[in-house]
Scaffold this active site. Structure first.
Site, PDB file in Angstrom:
ATOM      1  N   LYS A 280       1.954  38.427   3.057  1.00 23.66           N
ATOM      2  CA  LYS A 280       0.515  38.243   2.436  1.00 23.66           C
ATOM      3  C   LYS A 280      -0.098  39.042   1.998  1.00 23.66           C
ATOM      4  CE  LYS A 280      -2.279  34.518   0.910  1.00 23.66           C
ATOM      5  NZ  LYS A 280      -4.001  34.138   1.408  1.00 23.66           N
ATOM      6  N   GLU A 364      -6.016  16.439   3.977  1.00 23.77           N
ATOM      7  CA  GLU A 364      -6.997  15.953   2.627  1.00 23.77           C
ATOM      8  C   GLU A 364      -7.556  14.343   3.984  1.00 23.77           C
ATOM      9  OE1 GLU A 364      -6.572  19.139   0.580  1.00 23.77           O
ATOM     10  OE2 GLU A 364      -5.948  17.152   1.256  1.00 23.77           O
ATOM     11  N   ARG A 392      -7.250  13.313  -3.109  1.00 23.57           N
ATOM     12  CA  ARG A 392      -6.102  12.547  -2.830  1.00 23.57           C
ATOM     13  C   ARG A 392      -6.574  12.041  -1.491  1.00 23.57           C
ATOM     14  NH1 ARG A 392      -2.784  18.480  -1.514  1.00 23.57           N
ATOM     15  NH2 ARG A 392      -1.310  16.763  -1.471  1.00 23.57           N
TER      16      ARG A 392
END
Length: 635
Positions: A280, A364, A392
């Site tokens: 990354k 979540e 969610r």
């Protein structure tokens, strides 16, 4: 430096390049990303990490006939550059410009829109099954980061893939980071695969793949060469238990290897997983050194990576500092995040109370039930989850927390418009989806100090509560040394008035005050009320001002349908009060990305627009006031 990139009008142009040219193109793309995103802000780190992966995918496959599904899709900038949007790239995340995520209406090459993690495998499987049913031959490729596999939806999809399709390619983009360092058993599992120094055996298919690259001699070399052999691992990996053939891990920046691997996988009549190790922020030292910061950020210096100091603290930072104080005060307070310690600022809480900080990954639903479990044992969990991501976990909020009346606090960052991130990240629905749930208290602060007071109030409350606060900075109000508990369901009257009552919820309070000033200039005496509580709504305050005023004007940074204004309207109706209610908020549509002030002006969330909307009702108020004045004069 963009000689090759400027020639790329479509993926067909990528296929005409030699390997040497592809390597040069990768360098040009990285430079374009670094310089371009420096001006607009955005997700620079994830995109720098997928340059070669995306190039190889477009070199081997044919979009839009073939479909690419990017999990979250914040790493699709390279894809946009290669699919005819290079000249528009400077507009990314800007008003009227390219979206920062995949958007089906933006390009036929964007096969699936997304902004939340964990959706790619399910969507790709749906596409593959639809293709199979239609008798098609196109390919479906899903690219998902390793953090997406901490999301339960990914495993629900894995459970179904082998049973429902014979052809699907999943690319596991493994860089060990989502926004913060990935956590949990899944992350550790991938790490062990990627770093294991020994391999007992090679798959027969893996050996054939290596032979395809370099002939039979390559089988021997493969055990020593990282790109080809590091992790063409033996049977027993988790994906094979789900019925998928696993290949990797391979170097996700080795273009020739990626291209040959995709050519091989393209021929397979079975669902496969390619595990690619990427870096990354690759190619930009500041992004490598500060991966968390450079996941997604505002404009920065393309040479140094430096950003302008923010100066004023954000609501997120005030939240984290206030929670730290509450945890010091109360040893039952715990903090829970779903892979967003930086976004919610809980990374500021973690050093002070490391044993009471929990990052559960991009999960979540689990975060909410986990919090419910802790609450049953006397703890006070504060769940810091963006408003848009708490959607969610709606069932868990209802079934596991509110039904049992457990004292979990939902701290909903990004409550309201989220600006440049667009519709997938706007938190415009939480009042609607939470207001109808019994037992839940819903609060919205007008400033930073009131946020701290609401957190303290929530800590003392015996049941579930939610606090929504906006992205970025607030009015700049200093937080007092010790928070004060608010009276439950009690609004704050900031100005008295007898003609119109203006209710300004949270971030819209400044506009409410401006509107009151404008009304005063027209001779209309306006009260201004800070509601504080969406639920329970202060029915007493509603009744009091309905008796005094002919018109209510409600302003909220939320959709009108089911929002705060609707709550006021329902209360007026229930109490049979003779008052007109004018509601100002977001319309019944998904709002595009853009600057907050510009979008508010466009959609009528300003004092000027509110005044215009209320004008027909205000005329009646003015006539009534004139008539009353006339009666008094005659008397």
């Amino acid at each position: 430096m963009s000689e090759l990139l400027e020639r790329i009008q479509s993926p067909a142009d990528v296929k005409r390049l030699s390997l040497v040219e592809l390597e040069r193109l990768a360098e040009e793309i990285r430079e374009r990303l670094i310089v371009g995103v420096a001006k607009t802000g955005g997700h620079i780190g994830p995109n720098l990490g997928v340059v070669e992966l995306t190039l190889a995918m477009h070199y081997v496959f044919d979009t839009p006939t073939d479909s690419f599904v990017f999990d979250v899709s914040h790493q699709a900038y390279v894809h946009k550059l290669l699919t005819g949007r290079e000249k528009e790239f400077e507009t990314i995340r800007q008003p009227g410009g390219l979206n920062g995520f995949m958007l089906r209406t933006e390009s036929p090459h964007d096969s699936y829109g997304a902004g939340h993690a964990g959706t790619a495998l399910s969507a790709a499987l749906g596409m593959a099954v639809a293709r199979d049913m239609a008798g098609g031959s196109e390919h479906v490729v899903a690219l998902a980061g390793d953090a997406a596999f901490t999301n339960g939806i990914s495993f629900e999809a894995l459970n179904n893939i082998a049973a429902q399709t014979k052809r699907l390619i999943i690319v596991l983009n493994d860089n060990a980071w989502s926004i913060d360092k990935n956590v949990g058993a899944i992350s550790e599992y991938f790490h062990k695969i990627a770093t294991s120094p020994t391999f007992v055996s090679l798959h027969d298919t893996a050996a054939e793949l290596v032979e395809k690259f370099g002939g039979k001699a390559a089988r021997h070399v493969a055990r020593k060469v990282e790109e080809a052999a590091k992790g063409l691992v033996g049977r027993g990996v988790i994906f094979e238990e789900f019925g998928l053939s696993y290949y990797g891990p391979i170097d996700g920046h080795n273009l020739p290897l990626l291209i040959e691997t995709f050519k091989f996988l393209k021929q397979q009549n079975k669902p496969v997983v390619l595990h690619a190790i990427t870096q990354k922020g690759r190619g930009f030292q500041p992004a490598l050194e500060k991966q968390k910061k450079f996941h997604g950020l505002g404009p920065y210096d393309p040479e140094t990576g430096e950003t302008k100091p923010t100066g004023q603290k954000t609501y997120s930072e005030i939240f984290a500092e206030s929670l730290t104080r509450l945890a010091t005060m109360n040893d039952k307070v715990v903090a829970i995040t779903a892979a967003m310690p930086n976004g919610t600022a809980l990374d500021l809480f973690r050093p002070h109370h490391p044993k009471r900080y929990f990052d559960v990954g991009i999960a979540e639903e689990h975060a909410v039930i986990f919090a419910a479990g802790m609450a049953t044992k006397g703890f006070k969990p504060f769940c810091a989850i963006y408003s848009t991501f708490l959607q969610r976990a709606f069932d868990q909020v209802v079934h596991d927390v509110c039904l049992q009346n457990l004292p979990v606090v939902f701290c909903m960052d990004r409550g309201g418009l989220s600006g440049d991130d667009g519709p997938t990240h706007h938190g415009l629905f939480d009042i609607s989806y939470l207001r109808g749930v019994p037992n839940l208290v819903h609060m919205v602060p007008k400033d930073e100090d009131e946020l701290a007071d609401m957190m303290y109030t929530a800590m003392l409350h015996a049941g579930p509560s939610a606090i929504r606060y906006p992205r970025g900075t607030g009015p700049g109000v200093a937080v007092k040394a010790a928070p004060v508990a608010l009276e439950m369901g009690k609004a704050e009257v900031l100005r008295d008035g007898c003609d119109v009552a203006v209710w300004g919820l949270g971030a819209m309070l400044p506009e409410a005050l401006r509107l009151a000033d404008m009304l005063e200039q027209e001779g209309i005496r306006a009260a201004v009320i800070n509601p504080r509580f969406v639920k329970p709504l202060d029915a007493g305050c509603v009744a009091e001002f309905a008796r005094k005023c002919g018109v209510f004007i409600t302003l909220e940074d939320h959709v009108l349908a089911g929002g705060f204004g609707s709550a006021v309207l329902e209360t007026v109706n229930e109490l049979q009060l003779p008052v007109e209610v004018v509601r100002v908020g977001w319309p019944d549509e998904f709002i595009e990305h853009g600057k907050v002030e510009a979008l508010r002006a466009k959609y009528g969330l300003t004092a000027e627009a509110a005044l215009e909307k209320a004008a027909p009702y205000l005329k009646r108020v003015s006539r009534s006031a004139s008539q009353q004045a006339g009666v008094k004069a005659l008397a």
